[in-house]
Write a protein that holds these residues in place. Structure first.
Motif, PDB file in Angstrom:
ATOM      1  N   PRO A   1       0.635  -0.873  -0.417  1.00  0.00           N
ATOM      2  CA  PRO A   1       0.221   0.199   0.382  1.00  0.00           C
ATOM      3  C   PRO A   1       0.635   1.326  -0.330  1.00  0.00           C
ATOM      4  O   PRO A   1       1.946   1.443   1.031  1.00  0.00           O
ATOM      5  CB  PRO A   1      -0.918   0.041   1.152  1.00  0.00           C
ATOM      6  CG  PRO A   1      -0.655  -1.753   1.726  1.00  0.00           C
ATOM      7  CD  PRO A   1       1.005  -2.267   0.945  1.00  0.00           C
ATOM      8  N   ASP A   2       0.310   1.969  -0.883  1.00  0.00           N
ATOM      9  CA  ASP A   2       1.329   3.501  -1.552  1.00  0.00           C
ATOM     10  C   ASP A   2       1.412   4.265   0.482  1.00  0.00           C
ATOM     11  O   ASP A   2       3.005   4.573   0.612  1.00  0.00           O
ATOM     12  CB  ASP A   2       0.752   4.728  -1.845  1.00  0.00           C
ATOM     13  CG  ASP A   2       0.964   5.252  -2.276  1.00  0.00           C
ATOM     14  OD1 ASP A   2       2.710   5.820  -1.980  1.00  0.00           O
ATOM     15  OD2 ASP A   2       0.655   7.155  -2.826  1.00  0.00           O
ATOM     16  N   GLU A   3       0.953   4.279   1.290  1.00  0.00           N
ATOM     17  CA  GLU A   3       1.695   4.719   2.048  1.00  0.00           C
ATOM     18  C   GLU A   3       2.591   3.864   3.015  1.00  0.00           C
ATOM     19  O   GLU A   3       3.660   4.363   3.995  1.00  0.00           O
ATOM     20  CB  GLU A   3       0.222   5.399   3.327  1.00  0.00           C
ATOM     21  CG  GLU A   3       0.112   6.564   4.210  1.00  0.00           C
ATOM     22  CD  GLU A   3      -1.132   6.877   4.509  1.00  0.00           C
ATOM     23  OE1 GLU A   3      -1.316   6.811   5.976  1.00  0.00           O
ATOM     24  OE2 GLU A   3      -1.815   7.174   3.949  1.00  0.00           O
ATOM     25  N   ALA A   4       2.351   3.173   3.030  1.00  0.00           N
ATOM     26  CA  ALA A   4       2.896   1.370   4.092  1.00  0.00           C
ATOM     27  C   ALA A   4       4.611   1.704   3.671  1.00  0.00           C
ATOM     28  O   ALA A   4       5.758   2.233   3.625  1.00  0.00           O
ATOM     29  CB  ALA A   4       2.435   0.595   4.304  1.00  0.00           C
ATOM     30  N   VAL A   5       3.928   1.664   1.800  1.00  0.00           N
ATOM     31  CA  VAL A   5       5.341   1.898   1.289  1.00  0.00           C
ATOM     32  C   VAL A   5       6.385   3.189   1.722  1.00  0.00           C
ATOM     33  O   VAL A   5       7.557   2.947   1.858  1.00  0.00           O
ATOM     34  CB  VAL A   5       5.171   1.448  -0.675  1.00  0.00           C
ATOM     35  CG1 VAL A   5       6.716   1.790  -0.678  1.00  0.00           C
ATOM     36  CG2 VAL A   5       4.842   0.219  -0.489  1.00  0.00           C
TER      37      VAL A   5
END
Length: 150
Positions: A128-132
């Motif tokens: 997921p974008d934020e976690a990456v």
């Protein structure tokens, strides 16, 4: 924050020794991988993979477009490649990084290609974008930590 613990990939001879953060859980590598980790465990949706291919692995454009396909993105042309590549030196070797986002799915991939001794090493962080985004600095440190066998 958790300190880094030295860990070896446990792959075949010649696989680089990586210093990975303590919260990265080592997994059995999938096909075509020499190492695989789940940062923060399975619940985060994050995965880091390490793979090795002979030569330039097909070249930068082909690799970037393969990674884009894996996110459901369309291919780039040669002229657009420079806008997404970040060239770097890693452990005395030529390397490049890309940070790709699929806005429709909310998925993101940070990938690096390191060309060394006639081989290409590919490192990928996907999820997921934020976690990456949160994991990206640690991922870059891991790529830069690699100690390659002579």
């Amino acid at each position: 924050s958790a300190g880094a613990v030295p860990a070896t990939t446990g792959g075949p001879a010649g696989v680089p020794r990586l210093t990975v953060p303590a919260h990265w859980q080592a997994q059995a590598p999938a096909a075509m991988q020499v190492a695989r980790y789940l940062p923060g465990g399975a619940d985060t949706g994050l995965e880091v993979s390490v793979a090795r291919l002979p030569g330039d692995g097909g070249g930068q454009l082909a690799n970037v477009n393969r990674w884009r396909r894996q996110l459901g993105l369309g291919p780039l042309g040669e002229a657009e490649l420079a806008s997404v590549l970040e060239a770097r030196q890693v452990a005395g070797a030529e390397a490049y990084f890309v940070d790709l986002r699929a806005l429709d799915s909310g998925r993101r991939m940070v990938a690096a290609g390191v060309l060394r001794a006639g081989e290409s090493w590919f490192y990928k962080l996907t999820g997921p974008d934020e976690a990456v985004g949160r994991e990206k600095p640690a991922f870059v440190q891991v790529v830069e930590s690699a100690v390659y066998a002579p």
